[in-house]
Design a protein around this motif. Structure first.
Motif, PDB file in Angstrom:
ATOM      1  N   LEU A   1       0.696  -1.225  -0.018  1.00 25.05           N
ATOM      2  CA  LEU A   1      -0.061  -0.067   0.158  1.00 25.05           C
ATOM      3  C   LEU A   1       0.888   1.113  -0.017  1.00 25.05           C
ATOM      4  O   LEU A   1       0.226   2.267  -0.101  1.00 25.05           O
ATOM      5  N   LEU A   2       2.203   1.105   0.166  1.00 27.15           N
ATOM      6  CA  LEU A   2       3.117   2.281   0.334  1.00 27.15           C
ATOM      7  C   LEU A   2       3.368   2.784  -1.307  1.00 27.15           C
ATOM      8  O   LEU A   2       4.538   2.363  -1.532  1.00 27.15           O
ATOM      9  N   ARG A   3       2.483   3.183  -1.893  1.00 25.33           N
ATOM     10  CA  ARG A   3       2.690   3.523  -3.260  1.00 25.33           C
ATOM     11  C   ARG A   3       3.649   4.668  -3.768  1.00 25.33           C
ATOM     12  O   ARG A   3       4.026   4.811  -4.698  1.00 25.33           O
ATOM     13  N   SER A   4       4.146   5.158  -2.793  1.00 24.46           N
ATOM     14  CA  SER A   4       5.186   6.396  -2.802  1.00 24.46           C
ATOM     15  C   SER A   4       6.365   5.649  -2.565  1.00 24.46           C
ATOM     16  O   SER A   4       7.400   6.856  -2.598  1.00 24.46           O
ATOM     17  N   LEU A   5       6.590   4.688  -1.902  1.00 25.34           N
ATOM     18  CA  LEU A   5       8.002   4.338  -1.390  1.00 25.34           C
ATOM     19  C   LEU A   5       8.910   4.308  -2.552  1.00 25.34           C
ATOM     20  O   LEU A   5       8.900   3.686  -3.874  1.00 25.34           O
ATOM     21  N   ASP A   6      10.254   4.916  -2.507  1.00 22.71           N
ATOM     22  CA  ASP A   6      11.314   5.037  -3.296  1.00 22.71           C
ATOM     23  C   ASP A   6      12.386   3.980  -2.978  1.00 22.71           C
ATOM     24  O   ASP A   6      13.040   3.307  -3.842  1.00 22.71           O
ATOM     25  N   ILE A   7      12.692   3.695  -1.641  1.00 24.28           N
ATOM     26  CA  ILE A   7      13.591   3.238  -1.091  1.00 24.28           C
ATOM     27  C   ILE A   7      13.110   2.148  -0.193  1.00 24.28           C
ATOM     28  O   ILE A   7      12.589   2.577   0.850  1.00 24.28           O
ATOM     29  N   LEU A   8      13.679   1.132  -0.229  1.00 23.81           N
ATOM     30  CA  LEU A   8      13.063  -0.145   0.633  1.00 23.81           C
ATOM     31  C   LEU A   8      14.513  -0.834   1.093  1.00 23.81           C
ATOM     32  O   LEU A   8      15.194  -1.579   0.227  1.00 23.81           O
ATOM     33  N   TYR A   9      14.781  -1.029   2.472  1.00 23.43           N
ATOM     34  CA  TYR A   9      15.806  -1.712   2.952  1.00 23.43           C
ATOM     35  C   TYR A   9      15.273  -2.995   3.824  1.00 23.43           C
ATOM     36  O   TYR A   9      14.745  -2.951   4.676  1.00 23.43           O
ATOM     37  N   LEU A  10      15.546  -4.060   3.188  1.00 23.56           N
ATOM     38  CA  LEU A  10      15.317  -5.471   3.972  1.00 23.56           C
ATOM     39  C   LEU A  10      16.152  -6.443   4.271  1.00 23.56           C
ATOM     40  O   LEU A  10      16.178  -7.413   4.291  1.00 23.56           O
ATOM     41  N   ALA A  11      17.535  -5.823   4.061  1.00 21.45           N
ATOM     42  CA  ALA A  11      18.935  -6.590   4.085  1.00 21.45           C
ATOM     43  C   ALA A  11      18.769  -7.173   5.485  1.00 21.45           C
ATOM     44  O   ALA A  11      18.487  -6.722   6.539  1.00 21.45           O
ATOM     45  N   ASP A  12      19.572  -8.428   5.516  1.00 19.63           N
ATOM     46  CA  ASP A  12      20.061  -8.955   6.702  1.00 19.63           C
ATOM     47  C   ASP A  12      18.750  -9.391   7.718  1.00 19.63           C
ATOM     48  O   ASP A  12      18.823  -8.888   8.756  1.00 19.63           O
ATOM     49  N   ASN A  13      17.892 -10.050   7.116  1.00 13.54           N
ATOM     50  CA  ASN A  13      16.895 -10.624   7.760  1.00 13.54           C
ATOM     51  C   ASN A  13      16.857 -12.070   7.666  1.00 13.54           C
ATOM     52  O   ASN A  13      17.828 -12.762   7.287  1.00 13.54           O
ATOM     53  N   GLN A  14      15.581 -12.914   7.802  1.00 14.50           N
ATOM     54  CA  GLN A  14      15.486 -14.169   7.655  1.00 14.50           C
ATOM     55  C   GLN A  14      14.301 -14.617   6.457  1.00 14.50           C
ATOM     56  O   GLN A  14      13.846 -15.576   6.768  1.00 14.50           O
ATOM     57  N   LEU A  15      14.246 -13.710   5.659  1.00 16.46           N
ATOM     58  CA  LEU A  15      13.065 -13.948   4.556  1.00 16.46           C
ATOM     59  C   LEU A  15      13.671 -15.284   3.737  1.00 16.46           C
ATOM     60  O   LEU A  15      14.732 -15.108   3.072  1.00 16.46           O
ATOM     61  N   THR A  16      12.660 -16.009   3.636  1.00 19.85           N
ATOM     62  CA  THR A  16      12.901 -17.227   2.854  1.00 19.85           C
ATOM     63  C   THR A  16      11.957 -17.032   1.494  1.00 19.85           C
ATOM     64  O   THR A  16      12.288 -17.877   0.490  1.00 19.85           O
ATOM     65  N   GLU A  17      11.262 -16.140   1.538  1.00 17.83           N
ATOM     66  CA  GLU A  17      10.463 -15.966  -0.065  1.00 17.83           C
ATOM     67  C   GLU A  17      10.395 -14.202  -0.138  1.00 17.83           C
ATOM     68  O   GLU A  17      10.372 -13.560   0.676  1.00 17.83           O
ATOM     69  N   PHE A  18      10.238 -14.036  -1.366  1.00 16.87           N
ATOM     70  CA  PHE A  18      10.329 -12.670  -1.879  1.00 16.87           C
ATOM     71  C   PHE A  18       8.894 -12.136  -1.418  1.00 16.87           C
ATOM     72  O   PHE A  18       7.937 -12.619  -1.713  1.00 16.87           O
ATOM     73  N   PRO A  19       8.906 -10.757  -0.625  1.00 20.63           N
ATOM     74  CA  PRO A  19       7.554 -10.408  -0.213  1.00 20.63           C
ATOM     75  C   PRO A  19       6.604 -10.052  -1.331  1.00 20.63           C
ATOM     76  O   PRO A  19       7.134  -8.969  -1.963  1.00 20.63           O
ATOM     77  N   ALA A  20       5.776 -10.630  -1.357  1.00 14.24           N
ATOM     78  CA  ALA A  20       4.624 -10.408  -2.324  1.00 14.24           C
ATOM     79  C   ALA A  20       4.271  -8.924  -2.267  1.00 14.24           C
ATOM     80  O   ALA A  20       4.034  -8.454  -3.372  1.00 14.24           O
ATOM     81  N   GLY A  21       4.182  -8.286  -1.218  1.00  9.14           N
ATOM     82  CA  GLY A  21       3.645  -7.087  -1.273  1.00  9.14           C
ATOM     83  C   GLY A  21       4.664  -6.037  -1.867  1.00  9.14           C
ATOM     84  O   GLY A  21       4.092  -4.970  -2.495  1.00  9.14           O
ATOM     85  N   VAL A  22       5.821  -6.277  -1.978  1.00 11.21           N
ATOM     86  CA  VAL A  22       6.562  -5.518  -2.559  1.00 11.21           C
ATOM     87  C   VAL A  22       6.528  -5.352  -4.001  1.00 11.21           C
ATOM     88  O   VAL A  22       6.806  -4.505  -4.725  1.00 11.21           O
ATOM     89  N   LEU A  23       5.816  -6.378  -4.691  1.00 14.92           N
ATOM     90  CA  LEU A  23       5.839  -6.202  -6.213  1.00 14.92           C
ATOM     91  C   LEU A  23       4.890  -5.332  -6.652  1.00 14.92           C
ATOM     92  O   LEU A  23       4.531  -5.114  -7.789  1.00 14.92           O
ATOM     93  N   GLU A  24       3.908  -4.781  -5.538  1.00 17.13           N
ATOM     94  CA  GLU A  24       3.053  -3.566  -5.764  1.00 17.13           C
ATOM     95  C   GLU A  24       3.639  -2.213  -5.734  1.00 17.13           C
ATOM     96  O   GLU A  24       2.924  -1.366  -6.190  1.00 17.13           O
ATOM     97  N   LEU A  25       4.939  -2.086  -5.455  1.00 17.57           N
ATOM     98  CA  LEU A  25       5.394  -0.733  -5.328  1.00 17.57           C
ATOM     99  C   LEU A  25       6.103  -0.353  -6.751  1.00 17.57           C
ATOM    100  O   LEU A  25       7.235  -0.575  -6.731  1.00 17.57           O
TER     101      LEU A  25
END
Length: 271
Positions: A100-124
């Protein structure tokens, strides 16, 4: 192979924004008589529990290095957010509300424990920088190519074995960082990344490069260290902007005669 456990992800690569926070408004500095809009908010000390009710003015939010295991769905309320840093936590998932963050320019998700690409990011669709280094991703979705505004994509230190053909849809991409994965080949559609300047493929399992690299006419630097290359495509000589070619630690690589031509025109080659 690159391993976050053996070599912690460099702080400055994943979250250079955290070093620019001197102007952030401290939570305790707000007055009750004439509050200033909180355009930049640093919640590293308290996490999302300190997120205020009035979030419409927030443009930059830093919740990195908090030990977070989840992000509340309420993140979707920050509709004017431009920068979100939730790197260096212990996240296993990211709520779909991030889409829902349709104005987002920069997203930092490094150094976590994600095993799947976050589906919501595909809307950005306006996202220009995406940092997902040092997670546990094994594959990327075909819809990745829809993030056509991306200028820099960082996926180093994951477990990727392939790239989707749709990566060619990232027409504005200038930097692609894939160090420390398990890639054995690149799709031919990589030739469609006409704006690419930096391609980091160090510490993968590549045995060859596709001839399709001829399309990378603006490529300046390609790092191929510590792969399994045995040959190089002649098309590398047709990249007019190439300034740096690193071939070290490819034990079986047979160097072509045209390496000297690259060096003669000013390209620095490491072998």
């Amino acid at each position: 192979m690159y391993s976050p456990e053996r070599a912690p992800f460099p702080r400055e690569e994943a979250s250079f924004s955290c070093a620019r926070e001197a102007g952030a408004v401290p939570l305790g500095a707000m007055t009750t008589t004439a509050p200033e809009p909180r355009v930049k908010l640093d919640l590293r000390a308290d996490g999302f529990a300190a997120l205020p009710e009035d979030v419409e003015e927030i443009r930059e939010l830093y919740v990195c290095e908090c030990g977070l295991t989840d992000v509340p769905p309420a993140i979707g309320r920050l509709r004017n957010l431009r920068v979100l840093d939730i790197a260096h936590n212990a996240l296993r998932t990211v709520p779909v509300e991030i889409g829902l963050l349709r104005s987002l320019d920069i997203l930092y998700l490094a150094d976590n424990q994600l095993t799947e690409f976050p589906a919501g990011v595909l809307e950005l669709r306006t996202l220009r920088y995406l940092g997902l280094d040092a997670n546990q991703l094994t594959e990327l979705p075909d819809a990745l190519g829809n993030l056509s505004a991306l200028v820099e994509l960082r996926l180093a230190g994951n477990r990727l074995i392939r790239l989707p053909a749709t990566i060619g849809g990232l027409k504005r991409l200038r930097e692609l960082h894939l160090r420390g994965n398990a890639l054995t080949a690149l799709p031919d559609t990589i030739s469609e990344l006409a704006e690419l300047r930096v391609l980091d493929l160090r510490e993968n399992q590549l045995e060859r490069l596709p001839a399709a690299v001829h399309g990378l006419r603006r490529l300046r630097s390609i790092d191929l260290r510590a792969n399994r290359l045995t040959t190089l495509p002649d098309e590398l000589t047709n990249l007019p902007a190439l300034e740096r070619l690193d071939l070290r630690w490819n034990a079986e690589l047979r160097l072509p005669a045209w390496i000297g031509e690259l060096e003669a025109r000013g390209c620095v080659v490491w072998v």
